[in-house]
Design an enzyme around this catalytic site. Structure first.
Site, short mmCIF file in Angstrom:
data_model
loop_
_atom_site.label_atom_id
_atom_site.label_comp_id
_atom_site.label_asym_id
_atom_site.label_seq_id
_atom_site.Cartn_x
_atom_site.Cartn_y
_atom_site.Cartn_z
N HIS A 99 0.87 -1.17 0.00
CA HIS A 99 0.00 0.00 0.00
C HIS A 99 0.91 1.23 0.00
O HIS A 99 2.02 1.18 0.54
CB HIS A 99 -0.88 0.06 1.25
CG HIS A 99 -1.72 -1.15 1.49
ND1 HIS A 99 -1.22 -2.31 2.03
CD2 HIS A 99 -3.06 -1.36 1.30
CE1 HIS A 99 -2.20 -3.19 2.16
NE2 HIS A 99 -3.32 -2.64 1.73
N ASP A 102 2.27 2.10 3.34
CA ASP A 102 3.22 1.15 3.93
C ASP A 102 4.65 1.63 3.75
O ASP A 102 5.50 1.44 4.62
CB ASP A 102 3.13 -0.23 3.26
CG ASP A 102 1.80 -0.90 3.44
OD1 ASP A 102 1.14 -0.65 4.46
OD2 ASP A 102 1.40 -1.68 2.55
N GLU A 230 -10.44 -6.88 -4.51
CA GLU A 230 -10.29 -7.90 -3.48
C GLU A 230 -11.54 -7.95 -2.60
O GLU A 230 -11.75 -7.06 -1.78
CB GLU A 230 -9.05 -7.59 -2.63
CG GLU A 230 -8.77 -8.62 -1.56
CD GLU A 230 -7.48 -8.34 -0.83
OE1 GLU A 230 -7.42 -8.59 0.39
OE2 GLU A 230 -6.52 -7.87 -1.47
N GLU A 266 -8.78 -13.68 -1.41
CA GLU A 266 -8.05 -14.02 -0.20
C GLU A 266 -8.76 -15.12 0.58
O GLU A 266 -9.98 -15.07 0.77
CB GLU A 266 -7.88 -12.79 0.69
CG GLU A 266 -7.14 -13.09 1.98
CD GLU A 266 -6.99 -11.88 2.87
OE1 GLU A 266 -7.20 -12.03 4.10
OE2 GLU A 266 -6.65 -10.80 2.36
N HIS A 269 -10.68 -14.02 3.75
CA HIS A 269 -11.90 -13.28 3.41
C HIS A 269 -13.03 -14.24 3.01
O HIS A 269 -14.20 -13.99 3.30
CB HIS A 269 -11.63 -12.29 2.28
CG HIS A 269 -10.73 -11.16 2.69
ND1 HIS A 269 -10.32 -10.17 1.82
CD2 HIS A 269 -10.14 -10.87 3.88
CE1 HIS A 269 -9.54 -9.31 2.46
NE2 HIS A 269 -9.41 -9.73 3.70
N ASP A 294 -4.43 -13.85 -2.62
CA ASP A 294 -3.82 -13.47 -1.36
C ASP A 294 -3.80 -14.73 -0.50
O ASP A 294 -4.85 -15.21 -0.05
CB ASP A 294 -4.62 -12.35 -0.68
CG ASP A 294 -4.06 -10.98 -0.99
OD1 ASP A 294 -3.20 -10.89 -1.88
OD2 ASP A 294 -4.48 -9.99 -0.36
N ASP A 305 -10.32 -11.40 10.87
CA ASP A 305 -9.30 -11.66 9.85
C ASP A 305 -7.96 -11.94 10.52
O ASP A 305 -7.20 -11.02 10.81
CB ASP A 305 -9.21 -10.43 8.94
CG ASP A 305 -8.71 -10.75 7.56
OD1 ASP A 305 -8.35 -11.90 7.32
OD2 ASP A 305 -8.70 -9.84 6.71
N ASP A 307 -5.37 -13.70 9.31
CA ASP A 307 -4.25 -13.61 8.35
C ASP A 307 -3.08 -14.51 8.72
O ASP A 307 -1.92 -14.08 8.76
CB ASP A 307 -3.76 -12.16 8.24
CG ASP A 307 -4.69 -11.27 7.45
OD1 ASP A 307 -5.48 -11.81 6.66
OD2 ASP A 307 -4.65 -10.04 7.64
N ASP A 337 -0.39 -12.49 1.98
CA ASP A 337 -1.06 -11.51 2.83
C ASP A 337 -1.26 -12.16 4.19
O ASP A 337 -2.37 -12.49 4.60
CB ASP A 337 -2.39 -11.09 2.21
CG ASP A 337 -3.04 -9.93 2.95
OD1 ASP A 337 -2.46 -9.46 3.94
OD2 ASP A 337 -4.13 -9.50 2.54
#
Length: 438
Positions: A99, A102, A230, A266, A269, A294, A305, A307, A337
């Site tokens: 991003h 980031d 996404e 993802e 998700h 992802d 989430d 991750d 991700d």
């Protein structure tokens, strides 16, 4: 400066190795289904989790110990770039994603923020040229700052919408400059908390308008990346407009955008949407909309989430089955991700986590290729739907049947004979393929 001096370059040593800093299944040169493994698996490092994530959660402060934490401001941003390319080199990962917020700190004004970005993008570009690493995708962070409290493309404030467009414009320019293969849109705040104060039609119309502006500007500057959306059902908002693959595809169809977008799906998700990852992949694949992955996994006992790095071999196998049936991912790839657990706070844990994920996907790829070669699922599906290949079933499929003709057929009172779906047997066969030695 070397940030991971205790770790050398990770190599493939085979399934019998006891070296935790080696690959057991990921052998980039190995040919699987006619292509090198690293062509099937364009692994990507997620900048946000790996370089900027600190191990915080909703109930706890950051725990991560990182060699670059001694720096602040732009010096910290520069150090993270250096650490990122060292990590990429040692893991043999050839792609990364980020991003905009980031990679560089936000300033007091948009002008200052953009200057910060230009400084860091210069450094990233230099490292990309010297390393050969590529940008899988970049995106704009249109959800973290308090200005996005009501959304970005779906905000109730036109000034915020204009700011979002300006940030998106700069992000597209960065993608063009760094040669991004893809550009991702994630609607973290593009949804609602309650319909009591929401003009749902205006918000969705405005979101589509922003996408169309992005298409027009990318064409103007010659940015040829694949656009990706996404999907995510909730969190942070209660309901996000890109809820899942089917909802997102419907949105794109409604606004005439299907020629310009595919989906970046993802796994976690999918879990939040109440689906399996392979369901989301299948929905996108059959619609010709599967673009990129992802790669992570969620905890089925938690409703948020998490991750986690992907280690579930059933999931990675069924994921790569869909990818192979799709003919690959085109410009897309397999972006981690994923973040190390809060208790895995040492720098070496970043290597252990990526190795585990890369090996899980490599094993999944090899098993999926064998399943397809042996037509395990294809033959079972063909048998199950065999009645649509002849007689009245063929007439239905070819569009020759009518309600009247089907009634006449049913009135013959021929015995109806169903066949078993053999679900348990198919799962047992999948187990067999997973457990067989290579």
């Amino acid at each position: 400066m070397e940030y991971f001096s205790s770790v050398g370059r990770i190599s493939y040593e085979g399934s019998r190795t006891s070296n935790p800093l080696a690959f057991q299944h990921y052998n980039p040169q190995q040919i699987v289904a006619g292509k090198r493994m690293d062509e099937h698996l364009k692994f990507s490092l997620a900048y946000w989790h790996t370089l900027t994530g600190g191990g915080s959660d909703p109930f706890g402060s950051p725990t991560a110990v990182r060699p670059w934490d001694q720096f602040t401001g732009l010096d910290l941003a520069k150090a993270r770039v250096e650490a990122a390319f060292e990590l990429l080199d040692k893991l043999g990962i050839r792609y990364f994603c980020f991003h905009d917020r980031d990679i560089a700190p936000e300033g007091d004004t948009l002008q200052e923020t953009n200057r910060n970005l230009d400084i860091i993008v210069d450094l990233i570009e230099q490292n990309m040229k010297s390393s050969g690493v590529k940008l899988l995708w970049n995106t704009a962070c249109l959800f973290t700052h308090p200005r996005f409290v009501h959304g970005a493309g779906t905000t109730s404030n036109a000034d915020v919408y204009a700011y979002s467009a300006a940030q998106l414009k700069k992000s597209l320019e960065i993608g063009k400059r760094l040669g991004a293969d893809n550009y991702v849109f994630w609607g973290g705040r593009e949804g609602y908390e309650t319909l009591l104060n929401t003009d749902l039609k205006l918000e969705q119309d405005n979101l589509a308008r922003l996408y169309k502006m992005a298409i027009a500007y990318s064409q103007e500057i010659g940015f040829e990346a694949q656009f990706l959306i996404e999907p995510k059902p909730k969190e942070p908002t209660k309901h996000q407009y890109d809820y899942d693959a089917a909802t997102t595809i419907s949105f794109l169809q409604t606004y005439g955008l299907t020629d310009y977008f595919k989906l970046n799906l993802e796994a976690n998700h999918a879990t939040l949407a109440g689906h399996t990852f392979e369901h989301e992949l299948r929905v996108a694949r059959v619609q010709g909309m599967l673009g990129s992955l992802d790669a992570n996994q969620g905890d089925l006992l938690l409703g948020w989430d998490t991750d986690e790095f992907p280690t579930d071999l059933y999931a990675t196998t069924l994921t790569m089955y869909e990818v192979l049936k799709n003919g690959g991912l085109g410009k897309g790839g397999v972006n981690f991700d994923a973040k190390v657990r809060r208790a895995s706070f040492e720098p070496e844990d970043l290597f252990y986590a990526h190795i585990a994920g890369m090996d899980a996907y490599a094993k999944g790829l090899k098993v999926a290729a064998r399943l397809i070669e042996d037509r395990v699922f294809e033959d079972a599906i063909d048998r199950r739907y065999a009645t649509f290949n002849e007689g009245i079933g063929k007439q239905i499929v070819e569009g020759q049947a009518t309600l009247a003709s089907l009634e006449q057929y049913a009135l013959q009172n021929n015995p109806i004979v169903n066949v078993s779906g053999r679900q348990e047997r198919l799962k047992a066969v999948l187990n067999q393929y997973l457990l067989e030695s290579e």
